[in-house]
Scaffold this motif. Sequence first.
Motif, PDB file in Angstrom:
ATOM      1  N   MET A 140       0.843  -1.173   0.000  1.00 56.28           N
ATOM      2  CA  MET A 140       0.000   0.000   0.000  1.00 56.28           C
ATOM      3  C   MET A 140       0.895   1.244   0.000  1.00 56.28           C
ATOM      4  O   MET A 140       1.773   1.377   0.837  1.00 56.28           O
ATOM      5  N   ASP A 141       0.652   2.149  -0.933  1.00 59.35           N
ATOM      6  CA  ASP A 141       1.396   3.405  -0.993  1.00 59.35           C
ATOM      7  C   ASP A 141       0.862   4.353   0.072  1.00 59.35           C
ATOM      8  O   ASP A 141      -0.339   4.469   0.281  1.00 59.35           O
ATOM      9  N   LEU A 142       1.770   5.045   0.724  1.00 56.55           N
ATOM     10  CA  LEU A 142       1.378   6.041   1.720  1.00 56.55           C
ATOM     11  C   LEU A 142       1.678   7.424   1.170  1.00 56.55           C
ATOM     12  O   LEU A 142       2.745   7.673   0.627  1.00 56.55           O
ATOM     13  N   ASP A 143       0.712   8.307   1.305  1.00 63.94           N
ATOM     14  CA  ASP A 143       0.881   9.692   0.893  1.00 63.94           C
ATOM     15  C   ASP A 143       0.080  10.569   1.851  1.00 63.94           C
ATOM     16  O   ASP A 143      -0.320  10.109   2.925  1.00 63.94           O
ATOM     17  N   GLU A 144      -0.169  11.807   1.459  1.00 59.00           N
ATOM     18  CA  GLU A 144      -0.883  12.713   2.355  1.00 59.00           C
ATOM     19  C   GLU A 144      -2.311  12.260   2.650  1.00 59.00           C
ATOM     20  O   GLU A 144      -2.928  12.717   3.598  1.00 59.00           O
ATOM     21  N   GLY A 145      -2.826  11.326   1.853  1.00 57.97           N
ATOM     22  CA  GLY A 145      -4.167  10.797   2.100  1.00 57.97           C
ATOM     23  C   GLY A 145      -4.286  10.152   3.463  1.00 57.97           C
ATOM     24  O   GLY A 145      -5.352  10.201   4.094  1.00 57.97           O
ATOM     25  N   ILE A 146      -3.211   9.570   3.961  1.00 59.29           N
ATOM     26  CA  ILE A 146      -3.232   8.950   5.285  1.00 59.29           C
ATOM     27  C   ILE A 146      -3.398  10.022   6.361  1.00 59.29           C
ATOM     28  O   ILE A 146      -4.059   9.809   7.381  1.00 59.29           O
ATOM     29  N   ASP A 147      -2.828  11.206   6.113  1.00 60.73           N
ATOM     30  CA  ASP A 147      -2.989  12.311   7.066  1.00 60.73           C
ATOM     31  C   ASP A 147      -4.423  12.817   7.082  1.00 60.73           C
ATOM     32  O   ASP A 147      -4.946  13.168   8.139  1.00 60.73           O
ATOM     33  N   VAL A 148      -5.044  12.845   5.927  1.00 60.82           N
ATOM     34  CA  VAL A 148      -6.448  13.264   5.849  1.00 60.82           C
ATOM     35  C   VAL A 148      -7.314  12.246   6.586  1.00 60.82           C
ATOM     36  O   VAL A 148      -8.216  12.615   7.344  1.00 60.82           O
ATOM     37  N   TYR A 149      -7.025  10.965   6.388  1.00 64.03           N
ATOM     38  CA  TYR A 149      -7.763   9.920   7.101  1.00 64.03           C
ATOM     39  C   TYR A 149      -7.618  10.128   8.616  1.00 64.03           C
ATOM     40  O   TYR A 149      -8.600  10.089   9.360  1.00 64.03           O
ATOM     41  N   THR A 150      -6.395  10.385   9.050  1.00 64.79           N
ATOM     42  CA  THR A 150      -6.133  10.603  10.473  1.00 64.79           C
ATOM     43  C   THR A 150      -6.844  11.854  10.973  1.00 64.79           C
ATOM     44  O   THR A 150      -7.320  11.892  12.114  1.00 64.79           O
ATOM     45  N   PHE A 151      -6.956  12.869  10.130  1.00 62.08           N
ATOM     46  CA  PHE A 151      -7.697  14.068  10.516  1.00 62.08           C
ATOM     47  C   PHE A 151      -9.156  13.699  10.812  1.00 62.08           C
ATOM     48  O   PHE A 151      -9.759  14.224  11.744  1.00 62.08           O
ATOM     49  N   GLY A 152      -9.710  12.788  10.027  1.00 64.11           N
ATOM     50  CA  GLY A 152     -11.056  12.291  10.310  1.00 64.11           C
ATOM     51  C   GLY A 152     -11.131  11.656  11.690  1.00 64.11           C
ATOM     52  O   GLY A 152     -12.117  11.827  12.416  1.00 64.11           O
ATOM     53  N   ASN A 153     -10.083  10.921  12.071  1.00 62.34           N
ATOM     54  CA  ASN A 153     -10.028  10.342  13.415  1.00 62.34           C
ATOM     55  C   ASN A 153     -10.034  11.437  14.481  1.00 62.34           C
ATOM     56  O   ASN A 153     -10.655  11.286  15.541  1.00 62.34           O
ATOM     57  N   ASN A 154      -9.334  12.530  14.205  1.00 60.81           N
ATOM     58  CA  ASN A 154      -9.307  13.646  15.160  1.00 60.81           C
ATOM     59  C   ASN A 154     -10.685  14.285  15.311  1.00 60.81           C
ATOM     60  O   ASN A 154     -11.075  14.664  16.418  1.00 60.81           O
ATOM     61  N   ILE A 155     -11.415  14.398  14.221  1.00 58.62           N
ATOM     62  CA  ILE A 155     -12.789  14.921  14.300  1.00 58.62           C
ATOM     63  C   ILE A 155     -13.633  13.987  15.159  1.00 58.62           C
ATOM     64  O   ILE A 155     -14.403  14.438  16.009  1.00 58.62           O
ATOM     65  N   TYR A 156     -13.474  12.683  14.944  1.00 61.84           N
ATOM     66  CA  TYR A 156     -14.207  11.698  15.745  1.00 61.84           C
ATOM     67  C   TYR A 156     -13.921  11.918  17.232  1.00 61.84           C
ATOM     68  O   TYR A 156     -14.839  11.923  18.059  1.00 61.84           O
ATOM     69  N   ALA A 157     -12.650  12.092  17.572  1.00 63.50           N
ATOM     70  CA  ALA A 157     -12.263  12.288  18.972  1.00 63.50           C
ATOM     71  C   ALA A 157     -12.863  13.581  19.528  1.00 63.50           C
ATOM     72  O   ALA A 157     -13.320  13.612  20.684  1.00 63.50           O
ATOM     73  N   LEU A 158     -12.884  14.647  18.728  1.00 60.16           N
ATOM     74  CA  LEU A 158     -13.485  15.904  19.177  1.00 60.16           C
ATOM     75  C   LEU A 158     -14.982  15.751  19.445  1.00 60.16           C
ATOM     76  O   LEU A 158     -15.504  16.272  20.434  1.00 60.16           O
ATOM     77  N   LEU A 159     -15.671  15.057  18.555  1.00 62.45           N
ATOM     78  CA  LEU A 159     -17.112  14.886  18.703  1.00 62.45           C
ATOM     79  C   LEU A 159     -17.481  13.986  19.873  1.00 62.45           C
ATOM     80  O   LEU A 159     -18.378  14.294  20.643  1.00 62.45           O
ATOM     81  N   THR A 160     -16.788  12.864  19.980  1.00 65.77           N
ATOM     82  CA  THR A 160     -17.220  11.824  20.914  1.00 65.77           C
ATOM     83  C   THR A 160     -16.449  11.805  22.231  1.00 65.77           C
ATOM     84  O   THR A 160     -16.919  11.231  23.204  1.00 65.77           O
ATOM     85  N   GLY A 161     -15.253  12.404  22.236  1.00 68.13           N
ATOM     86  CA  GLY A 161     -14.409  12.310  23.418  1.00 68.13           C
ATOM     87  C   GLY A 161     -13.699  10.964  23.504  1.00 68.13           C
ATOM     88  O   GLY A 161     -13.068  10.658  24.511  1.00 68.13           O
ATOM     89  N   LEU A 162     -13.805  10.173  22.455  1.00 67.13           N
ATOM     90  CA  LEU A 162     -13.202   8.840  22.407  1.00 67.13           C
ATOM     91  C   LEU A 162     -12.264   8.753  21.216  1.00 67.13           C
ATOM     92  O   LEU A 162     -12.406   9.489  20.255  1.00 67.13           O
ATOM     93  N   TRP A 163     -11.335   7.821  21.286  1.00 66.63           N
ATOM     94  CA  TRP A 163     -10.504   7.535  20.129  1.00 66.63           C
ATOM     95  C   TRP A 163     -11.195   6.448  19.324  1.00 66.63           C
ATOM     96  O   TRP A 163     -11.938   5.636  19.877  1.00 66.63           O
ATOM     97  N   VAL A 164     -10.986   6.434  18.016  1.00 60.18           N
ATOM     98  CA  VAL A 164     -11.602   5.408  17.173  1.00 60.18           C
ATOM     99  C   VAL A 164     -11.167   4.025  17.659  1.00 60.18           C
ATOM    100  O   VAL A 164     -10.028   3.853  18.085  1.00 60.18           O
ATOM    101  N   PHE A 165     -12.067   3.086  17.630  1.00 61.35           N
ATOM    102  CA  PHE A 165     -11.797   1.724  18.090  1.00 61.35           C
ATOM    103  C   PHE A 165     -11.190   1.740  19.495  1.00 61.35           C
ATOM    104  O   PHE A 165     -10.238   1.029  19.780  1.00 61.35           O
ATOM    105  N   TYR A 166     -11.770   2.572  20.361  1.00 59.69           N
ATOM    106  CA  TYR A 166     -11.279   2.736  21.727  1.00 59.69           C
ATOM    107  C   TYR A 166     -11.270   1.444  22.535  1.00 59.69           C
ATOM    108  O   TYR A 166     -10.558   1.330  23.524  1.00 59.69           O
ATOM    109  N   ASP A 167     -12.031   0.469  22.078  1.00 57.28           N
ATOM    110  CA  ASP A 167     -12.123  -0.795  22.806  1.00 57.28           C
ATOM    111  C   ASP A 167     -11.073  -1.822  22.366  1.00 57.28           C
ATOM    112  O   ASP A 167     -11.024  -2.928  22.902  1.00 57.28           O
ATOM    113  N   ILE A 168     -10.216  -1.452  21.423  1.00 58.66           N
ATOM    114  CA  ILE A 168      -9.177  -2.358  20.927  1.00 58.66           C
ATOM    115  C   ILE A 168      -7.812  -1.765  21.275  1.00 58.66           C
ATOM    116  O   ILE A 168      -7.483  -0.666  20.843  1.00 58.66           O
TER     117      ILE A 168
END
Length: 101
Positions: free
Chosen positions: A1-29
């Motif tokens: 899998m090639d890594l580029d700035e798209g992975i940072d955008v994906y991670t930014f989505g994770n940050n939005i999730y954390a802001l909204l919910t107060g949880l990290w994605v897959f917090y139970d794993i």
Amino acid sequence: MDLDEGIDVYTFGNNIYALLTGLWVFYDIDDDSVVQKKVINGTRAYVDSRWKKRSYIESELVDVMEKCWVHDPKERIDIFQVVHLLRKIVKENEARKSREK
């Protein structure tokens, strides 16, 4: 899998999730390799549908987050589009507040 700035955008989505919910994605794993496999296979963190109905800002942030989480990096929003959408959301939210006064 090639890594580029798209992975940072994906991670930014994770940050939005954390802001909204107060949880990290897959917090139970605890195992990062399990999380990575889930993401690679297209699994996304659960987002309660009520987030889309709580407020204008929360609804729009869910939309941006989901665009950041598009599985195919070629189809995923880029960071410039994210910034554009966030600025648009702020402007619309300010307009809504002005209309409420």
